[in-house]
Design a protein around this motif. Structure first.
Motif, PDB file in Angstrom:
ATOM      1  N   MET A   1       0.854  -1.199   0.000  1.00 38.10           N
ATOM      2  CA  MET A   1       0.000   0.000   0.000  1.00 38.10           C
ATOM      3  C   MET A   1       0.888   1.246   0.000  1.00 38.10           C
ATOM      4  O   MET A   1       1.839   1.332   0.747  1.00 38.10           O
ATOM      5  N   GLU A   2       0.547   2.202  -0.851  1.00 39.18           N
ATOM      6  CA  GLU A   2       1.294   3.476  -0.885  1.00 39.18           C
ATOM      7  C   GLU A   2       1.096   4.219   0.431  1.00 39.18           C
ATOM      8  O   GLU A   2       0.027   4.153   1.023  1.00 39.18           O
ATOM      9  N   ILE A   3       2.109   4.985   0.821  1.00 39.76           N
ATOM     10  CA  ILE A   3       2.036   5.665   2.118  1.00 39.76           C
ATOM     11  C   ILE A   3       0.859   6.639   2.170  1.00 39.76           C
ATOM     12  O   ILE A   3       0.129   6.692   3.163  1.00 39.76           O
ATOM     13  N   LEU A   4       0.642   7.392   1.083  1.00 35.84           N
ATOM     14  CA  LEU A   4      -0.464   8.366   1.124  1.00 35.84           C
ATOM     15  C   LEU A   4      -1.805   7.669   1.207  1.00 35.84           C
ATOM     16  O   LEU A   4      -2.727   8.126   1.898  1.00 35.84           O
ATOM     17  N   GLU A   5      -1.919   6.542   0.514  1.00 35.51           N
ATOM     18  CA  GLU A   5      -3.174   5.779   0.577  1.00 35.51           C
ATOM     19  C   GLU A   5      -3.382   5.251   2.002  1.00 35.51           C
ATOM     20  O   GLU A   5      -4.483   5.319   2.557  1.00 35.51           O
ATOM     21  N   ALA A   6      -2.301   4.741   2.600  1.00 34.53           N
ATOM     22  CA  ALA A   6      -2.404   4.226   3.976  1.00 34.53           C
ATOM     23  C   ALA A   6      -2.822   5.338   4.935  1.00 34.53           C
ATOM     24  O   ALA A   6      -3.692   5.152   5.789  1.00 34.53           O
ATOM     25  N   ILE A   7      -2.221   6.516   4.772  1.00 26.95           N
ATOM     26  CA  ILE A   7      -2.552   7.643   5.664  1.00 26.95           C
ATOM     27  C   ILE A   7      -4.023   8.021   5.518  1.00 26.95           C
ATOM     28  O   ILE A   7      -4.729   8.240   6.503  1.00 26.95           O
ATOM     29  N   LYS A   8      -4.493   8.049   4.269  1.00 28.46           N
ATOM     30  CA  LYS A   8      -5.863   8.523   4.047  1.00 28.46           C
ATOM     31  C   LYS A   8      -6.927   7.490   4.385  1.00 28.46           C
ATOM     32  O   LYS A   8      -8.071   7.841   4.687  1.00 28.46           O
ATOM     33  N   THR A   9      -6.596   6.218   4.318  1.00 28.18           N
ATOM     34  CA  THR A   9      -7.642   5.195   4.510  1.00 28.18           C
ATOM     35  C   THR A   9      -7.614   4.566   5.909  1.00 28.18           C
ATOM     36  O   THR A   9      -8.513   3.810   6.255  1.00 28.18           O
ATOM     37  N   ARG A  10      -6.591   4.896   6.722  1.00 32.26           N
ATOM     38  CA  ARG A  10      -6.590   4.374   8.103  1.00 32.26           C
ATOM     39  C   ARG A  10      -7.768   4.956   8.873  1.00 32.26           C
ATOM     40  O   ARG A  10      -8.102   6.125   8.726  1.00 32.26           O
ATOM     41  N   ARG A  11      -8.414   4.126   9.677  1.00 34.07           N
ATOM     42  CA  ARG A  11      -9.497   4.587  10.561  1.00 34.07           C
ATOM     43  C   ARG A  11      -9.259   4.001  11.940  1.00 34.07           C
ATOM     44  O   ARG A  11      -8.676   2.911  12.066  1.00 34.07           O
ATOM     45  N   SER A  12      -9.771   4.663  12.963  1.00 28.29           N
ATOM     46  CA  SER A  12      -9.757   4.072  14.301  1.00 28.29           C
ATOM     47  C   SER A  12     -10.732   2.899  14.322  1.00 28.29           C
ATOM     48  O   SER A  12     -11.908   3.067  13.998  1.00 28.29           O
ATOM     49  N   ILE A  13     -10.232   1.727  14.703  1.00 28.36           N
ATOM     50  CA  ILE A  13     -11.050   0.503  14.719  1.00 28.36           C
ATOM     51  C   ILE A  13     -11.310   0.105  16.175  1.00 28.36           C
ATOM     52  O   ILE A  13     -10.377  -0.044  16.963  1.00 28.36           O
ATOM     53  N   ARG A  14     -12.594  -0.064  16.487  1.00 24.24           N
ATOM     54  CA  ARG A  14     -12.973  -0.401  17.876  1.00 24.24           C
ATOM     55  C   ARG A  14     -13.743  -1.710  17.980  1.00 24.24           C
ATOM     56  O   ARG A  14     -14.158  -2.096  19.064  1.00 24.24           O
ATOM     57  N   ARG A  15     -13.937  -2.397  16.840  1.00 23.23           N
ATOM     58  CA  ARG A  15     -14.550  -3.744  16.855  1.00 23.23           C
ATOM     59  C   ARG A  15     -13.629  -4.705  16.100  1.00 23.23           C
ATOM     60  O   ARG A  15     -13.216  -4.403  14.971  1.00 23.23           O
ATOM     61  N   TYR A  16     -13.346  -5.839  16.742  1.00 19.30           N
ATOM     62  CA  TYR A  16     -12.336  -6.762  16.196  1.00 19.30           C
ATOM     63  C   TYR A  16     -12.872  -8.174  16.063  1.00 19.30           C
ATOM     64  O   TYR A  16     -13.686  -8.623  16.883  1.00 19.30           O
ATOM     65  N   LYS A  17     -12.376  -8.886  15.036  1.00 14.71           N
ATOM     66  CA  LYS A  17     -12.637 -10.323  14.912  1.00 14.71           C
ATOM     67  C   LYS A  17     -11.767 -11.064  15.926  1.00 14.71           C
ATOM     68  O   LYS A  17     -10.732 -10.543  16.352  1.00 14.71           O
ATOM     69  N   ALA A  18     -12.160 -12.286  16.232  1.00 16.29           N
ATOM     70  CA  ALA A  18     -11.373 -13.087  17.187  1.00 16.29           C
ATOM     71  C   ALA A  18     -10.125 -13.676  16.531  1.00 16.29           C
ATOM     72  O   ALA A  18      -9.247 -14.213  17.231  1.00 16.29           O
TER      73      ALA A  18
END
Ligand SMILES: Cc1cc2nc3c(=O)[nH]c(=O)nc-3n(C[C@H](O)[C@H](O)[C@H](O)COP(=O)(O)O)c2cc1C
Length: 190
Positions: A1-18
């Motif tokens: 993943m390109e760095i700019l794409e990673a920066i723009k598409t990261r979100r805070s995640i508060r629900r996780y799979k096991a």
């Protein structure tokens, strides 16, 4: 993943799979963290990888309410397969080489928060590029967390993040327009 794409598409995640996170993947995100720049390369950061669910539960209990609402990251720390806790050695970052502990080199005191933040943002972006979720967690009782984790004197707990495979796709949180936050030549000049 390109760095700019990673920066723009990261979100805070508060629900996780096991789904568990394998050791190599954890090592990769920790490597990304430790390639961050730091004051005079002092690398004051320390990381604790927590998989033990009893310890994760105790850490989750240290989270404090934000604006009278329960901290939304508490269940994430409880339920994600891993939590990574970032600590810092005090009196290193922001001090003159060879003169620590002494007077800080600048009027901003100890720069440990800054260096740990750089490392943790590297970690969250690397995690995202590998399909993993994270959320920076700062609202917790750092002294209680330090006791739970046996963090020694001279060090403190700065932040923590759950780490695991996302079980949600949160909406984009808006950002201010650049025109609101950027000046040219002098503060406030547009
Ligand atoms: C220093 C810092 C501390 C944070 N502490 C918490 C926290 O305690 N609990 C939480 O749910 N989110 C926390 N967050 C996450 C922010 O709420 C989130 O980054 C912000 O709303 C923007 O959303 P995004 O990360 O999805 O872009 C923290 C973020 C930062 C940078």
């Amino acid at each position: 993943m390109e760095i700019l794409e990673a920066i723009k598409t990261r979100r805070s995640i508060r629900r996780y799979k096991a789904t568990p996170v394998d050791d190599r993947t954890i090592e990769l995100v920790l490597e990304a963290a430790h390639w961050a720049p730091s004051w005079a390369n002092t690398q004051c950061w320390r990381f604790i990888v927590v998989r033990d669910s009893k310890i994760k539960d105790k850490l989750a209990d240290t989270l404090i309410a934000v604006s009278d609402r329960p901290n939304r990251a508490a269940d994430a720390i409880r339920n994600a397969p891993v939590a990574i806790v970032a600590c810092a050695e005090l009196g290193k970052s922001g001090y003159f080489y060879g003169r620590q502990p002494g007077e800080p080199a600048t009027d901003k005191g100890d720069w440990y928060m800054f260096d740990v933040a750089l490392a943790m943002q590297n970690l969250t972006l690397a995690a995202h590029s590998l399909g993993l979720g994270t959320v920076h967690v700062g609202a917790f009782d750092a002294k209680k967390a330090a006791t739970i984790l046996g963090v020694p004197q001279g060090f403190c707990v700065v932040e923590m993040t759950p780490l695991g495979y996302p079980d949600e796709e949160p909406p984009i949180r808006p950002r201010q327009e650049l025109s609101e936050i950027v000046s040219y030549d002098k503060y406030g000049l547009k």
